[in-house]
Each structure stands twice: as C-alpha cells, then as structure tokens.
Design a protein around this motif. Structure first.
Motif, PDB file in Angstrom:
ATOM      1  N   LEU A  74       0.823  -1.208   0.000  1.00 13.93           N
ATOM      2  CA  LEU A  74       0.000   0.000   0.000  1.00 13.93           C
ATOM      3  C   LEU A  74       0.859   1.261   0.000  1.00 13.93           C
ATOM      4  O   LEU A  74       1.877   1.335   0.682  1.00 13.93           O
ATOM      5  N   HIS A  75       0.431   2.249  -0.773  1.00 16.52           N
ATOM      6  CA  HIS A  75       1.148   3.527  -0.852  1.00 16.52           C
ATOM      7  C   HIS A  75       0.630   4.457   0.241  1.00 16.52           C
ATOM      8  O   HIS A  75      -0.566   4.700   0.353  1.00 16.52           O
ATOM      9  N   LYS A  76       1.547   4.994   1.038  1.00 19.91           N
ATOM     10  CA  LYS A  76       1.191   5.819   2.188  1.00 19.91           C
ATOM     11  C   LYS A  76       1.814   7.204   2.042  1.00 19.91           C
ATOM     12  O   LYS A  76       2.766   7.391   1.289  1.00 19.91           O
ATOM     13  N   ILE A  77       1.307   8.158   2.814  1.00 19.21           N
ATOM     14  CA  ILE A  77       1.885   9.504   2.759  1.00 19.21           C
ATOM     15  C   ILE A  77       3.173   9.573   3.564  1.00 19.21           C
ATOM     16  O   ILE A  77       3.988  10.484   3.384  1.00 19.21           O
ATOM     17  N   GLY A  78       3.377   8.625   4.463  1.00 19.60           N
ATOM     18  CA  GLY A  78       4.590   8.586   5.283  1.00 19.60           C
ATOM     19  C   GLY A  78       4.982   7.155   5.572  1.00 19.60           C
ATOM     20  O   GLY A  78       4.402   6.210   5.029  1.00 19.60           O
ATOM     21  N   MET A  79       5.992   6.969   6.425  1.00 22.60           N
ATOM     22  CA  MET A  79       6.489   5.631   6.757  1.00 22.60           C
ATOM     23  C   MET A  79       6.738   4.816   5.493  1.00 22.60           C
ATOM     24  O   MET A  79       6.377   3.639   5.398  1.00 22.60           O
ATOM     25  N   LYS A  80       7.362   5.436   4.515  1.00 24.16           N
ATOM     26  CA  LYS A  80       7.454   4.819   3.194  1.00 24.16           C
ATOM     27  C   LYS A  80       8.432   3.657   3.122  1.00 24.16           C
ATOM     28  O   LYS A  80       8.350   2.836   2.198  1.00 24.16           O
ATOM     29  N   SER A  81       9.357   3.549   4.058  1.00 18.76           N
ATOM     30  CA  SER A  81      10.271   2.407   4.052  1.00 18.76           C
ATOM     31  C   SER A  81       9.640   1.180   4.708  1.00 18.76           C
ATOM     32  O   SER A  81      10.232   0.103   4.714  1.00 18.76           O
ATOM     33  N   SER A  82       8.450   1.339   5.233  1.00 13.65           N
ATOM     34  CA  SER A  82       7.755   0.253   5.917  1.00 13.65           C
ATOM     35  C   SER A  82       6.728  -0.368   4.977  1.00 13.65           C
ATOM     36  O   SER A  82       5.797   0.312   4.532  1.00 13.65           O
ATOM     37  N   ASP A  83       6.897  -1.652   4.657  1.00 12.41           N
ATOM     38  CA  ASP A  83       5.920  -2.323   3.803  1.00 12.41           C
ATOM     39  C   ASP A  83       4.609  -2.498   4.563  1.00 12.41           C
ATOM     40  O   ASP A  83       4.579  -2.886   5.722  1.00 12.41           O
ATOM     41  N   THR A  84       3.520  -2.184   3.884  1.00 13.55           N
ATOM     42  CA  THR A  84       2.188  -2.258   4.476  1.00 13.55           C
ATOM     43  C   THR A  84       1.282  -2.976   3.491  1.00 13.55           C
ATOM     44  O   THR A  84       1.070  -2.498   2.374  1.00 13.55           O
ATOM     45  N   ALA A  85       0.747  -4.114   3.897  1.00  9.91           N
ATOM     46  CA  ALA A  85       0.142  -5.021   2.923  1.00  9.91           C
ATOM     47  C   ALA A  85      -1.331  -5.305   3.164  1.00  9.91           C
ATOM     48  O   ALA A  85      -1.845  -5.173   4.276  1.00  9.91           O
ATOM     49  N   GLU A  86      -1.967  -5.727   2.087  1.00  5.88           N
ATOM     50  CA  GLU A  86      -3.252  -6.410   2.149  1.00  5.88           C
ATOM     51  C   GLU A  86      -2.950  -7.908   2.117  1.00  5.88           C
ATOM     52  O   GLU A  86      -2.145  -8.358   1.296  1.00  5.88           O
TER      53      GLU A  86
END
Length: 382
Positions: free
Chosen positions: A202-214
C-alpha cells in the motif's frame, strides 16, 4: 533533565547501535523509501550486532534479556537519526512478545532461532477492511477440520506484511452471541501456505520504508500446531501486550520529535534572515523553548512507564496516557520545527519533511488517540 534508567551496559550498547545506524540505515533510507520496504538482509545485519535476539532465550541464540531497556535504546537511536523503520519495529516490539509469552516448547524450537539470527520476519494481522478499532468485529474465520484449521478472510494495513515469513492472524474460531470478544484465536500463517496471498504494497503519505500489505486467505489449511496460546482467548492475549506496544510507539514519537528539534536548531543557526541568524529572533527561541519543555514532560512519562513495564506493573491506562501525550506532542513539535524551516521544510529532501509525514500515523495505529482517551476515562470510572 538527567535520565537515570540506563547503566553503563546500555550506554555501550547505544554507541554500537548509533554507529550501526549511521553506516547501515541513514545512507540507505532514501532507497528503502523508494522501494517501499526494508531489504531482507537488513534483518540479518541487525541480528549480527545482537538487536534481533535481545529478548530471545539464550538456548535459541538470543540474549535472554528480560528488560525492555535495550530495545528502548535501539528505537530511540533510530528516531534520533530521523528514521522510521515500521516493519522492523513491529516485528521485534509488537509481534515477538506474543511468541515469547505464548509459544509452546515445540513452537519455540521451530521459530526462535530464526528470530535470533534474522532469518525470520514476522507481522500481526488484526485490521480488516471496514473493521479497525472494533477488534471484536473480526470476520476472518478459522474452522477446525481434523488436525488443521481452514482459514478464510482478508486483512489490511498490515505493517511488515510483504516481508513476513510468519503472520499472526486474528481469526474467529467460534462464535458467542452473548460475548463478541469470545471465540477469537491467534493462528500463525507461514509464507508459502496454499491459499495465502499478499495484495499490493500500500502507498502511504509517510512511513514509506515500511511495507504495508493487504493479506488474503482463501481456504488456507493451517496445522493446528500453529495456534498460538489457548484457542478462543485471543482478545485477552492481545490486551496483555498492548501496554508494551503503545509504549513502543510513544518512544519512537519522542525520539523523532527530539530529532526534529535538533534539525530545527541546526537550520535556524545557519539560516540568515534580515541580516542575522534565525536563532537571534525571540520568536524562534520561544518556539524551541516550548518544544524542549514538552519533550521533557514526555520523556519523564516514558521513563516512568519503562520502569513500570520492566517491573510488570504498567497498566493499560498508564500506557495509554503515555502514548496519547507523546504522540500529540510529537505532532505539535514536528509541525513547529517544520515551520522554522519555512518553505524548505516542505521539500522532501529535507529530513524534517519525512518526520512530518511519518508522524501522522502514530495517533492512529496501536489505538487511535480517541481510543486512548476511552481507555483512560474508563480507568477513572467514567
């Protein structure tokens, strides 16, 4: 104000961690943000200096340290470097404690060596599409079939979900119409299990080095030996670890806000306005004085909470107070420090811009500020 919770061993460890961060994190962070995740070999590198296995028992290659203070040193130093490594921090501060507390002997032998040497990456999957703070509303199901559970459902906003080898999934194993909190279990899904798939990072406005998944589970057959703790008791198990999770978020918030003040001071000393440094203006001095005072108050809260955590007495309400105060202070302080930078603070190449966007989520994950207020007010009998 002087801190008295650390000793010489913590100080020596801090020096090693600071050097590691300067070499391995700071120069690579822009590339990791571009990629949207931390490379897997980073976990091996942190394990080499003992970070990953701090609390893992010595028999499995870890440090066997009960105190959380060494972990605190690591995450303070990451924050002081104006960095945020969400997936890595969740792996060690949020997920590992569940294994430490609830894994049986067979599970410990199977998984703990991988935690200690950086070979395993973990995540926890609670949030579902349409279900955030209302954990009792989980709809993902795990139905017992012989020696397996058949898992079906989906999760979203899962920090570290792209990299994870092990995912603790909160699933409903039974339904009690009179008690919605009953019947939830923690099921450990392993990478490669048939029917387990990952959606987009998922693309986020911050914490971009942290993978965030479905994460998607379609008739995933999970061996019953992968249930963590007692079946149907997940709600109380999750509540047990919440104080440490929320304190961890407060620690990062405090450290990154401290980094923002340092960045603002450095910038204000160099920036010349109307023929003199920005630090010569009374407004700049007063703004930074306010920031320093709020940070001192936050640090006092954190240090008191850390002592209570190590003593086993940190209550959910006190952890909530610490998270609420420190994340709200983080927002105010970083916003003021960006303002001192003027237009340059809005440029992404300046670290203050990254701190600003990274900070926004700390008032959401681990329980929103509103949830923290509910926990606190409940402890007051309201």
């Amino acid at each position: 104000m002087q801190r008295n919770i650390f000793n010489e061993d913590h100080d020596a460890f801090r020096d090693s961690v600071r050097q590691f961060i300067a070499k391995e994190i700071v120069p690579n962070l822009p590339d990791w943000e571009e990629a949207g995740c931390i490379p897997r070999d980073f976990y091996r590198k942190t394990a080499e200096i003992g970070i990953n296995g701090l609390q893992v028992p010595e028999e499995f290659g870890g440090g066997g340290i009960d105190s959380f203070l060494f972990n605190t040193v690591v995450y303070e130093e990451i924050g002081y470097a104006a960095a945020s490594l969400g997936g890595f921090q969740v792996h060690l501060n949020t997920v590992l404690p569940y294994f430490l507390e609830y894994a049986n002997d067979e599970q410990r032998n199977r998984w703990f060596p991988g935690f200690a040497d950086g070979g395993l990456v973990s995540a926890i999957a609670m949030t579902e599409p349409g279900i955030g703070s209302d954990l009792a509303g989980v709809t993902t199901t795990a139905v017992r079939e012989g020696d397996d559970y058949i898992l079906n459902g989906s999760k979203t906003f899962i920090t570290g979900g792209i990299n994870a080898d092990l995912v603790i999934v909160v699933a409903r194993t039974s339904r009690n119409t009179e008690n919605r909190r009953s019947g939830l279990s923690l099921i450990v899904v392993e990478a490669g299990m048939e029917g387990f798939s990952r959606g987009r990072n998922l693309h986020k406005i911050g914490m971009k080095s942290s993978d965030t998944a479905e994460l998607l589970f379609e008739n995933v057959r999970v061996p019953a030996r992968n249930i963590l703790g007692e079946e149907g008791n997940a709600f109380s198990m999750l509540a047990h670890n919440l104080p440490q999770e929320r304190l961890s978020i407060a620690i990062t918030a405090q450290a990154t806000a401290t980094a923002a003040v340092d960045l603002a001071i450095d910038y204000a000393r160099e920036r010349v306005v109307f023929g003199k440094p920005l630090t010569d203006f009374q407004n700049t001095k007063f703004v930074l004085a306010d920031c320093a005072t709020e940070l001192a108050a936050g640090q006092a809260l954190i240090d008191q909470a850390l002592v209570a955590l190590d003593a086993g007495t940190l209550s959910p309400a006190d952890a909530a107070k610490t998270k609420l105060f420190c994340t709200e202070v983080q927002a105010r302080v970083i916003d003021k420090c960006l303002q001192i930078h003027g237009g340059y603070g809005y440029m992404s190449e300046y670290p203050i811009a990254r701190l600003y966007t990274d900070a926004r989520v700390t008032r959401i994950f681990g329980g929103t500020s509103e949830v923290m207020k509910s926990v606190i007010s409940k402890s007051m009998g309201l």
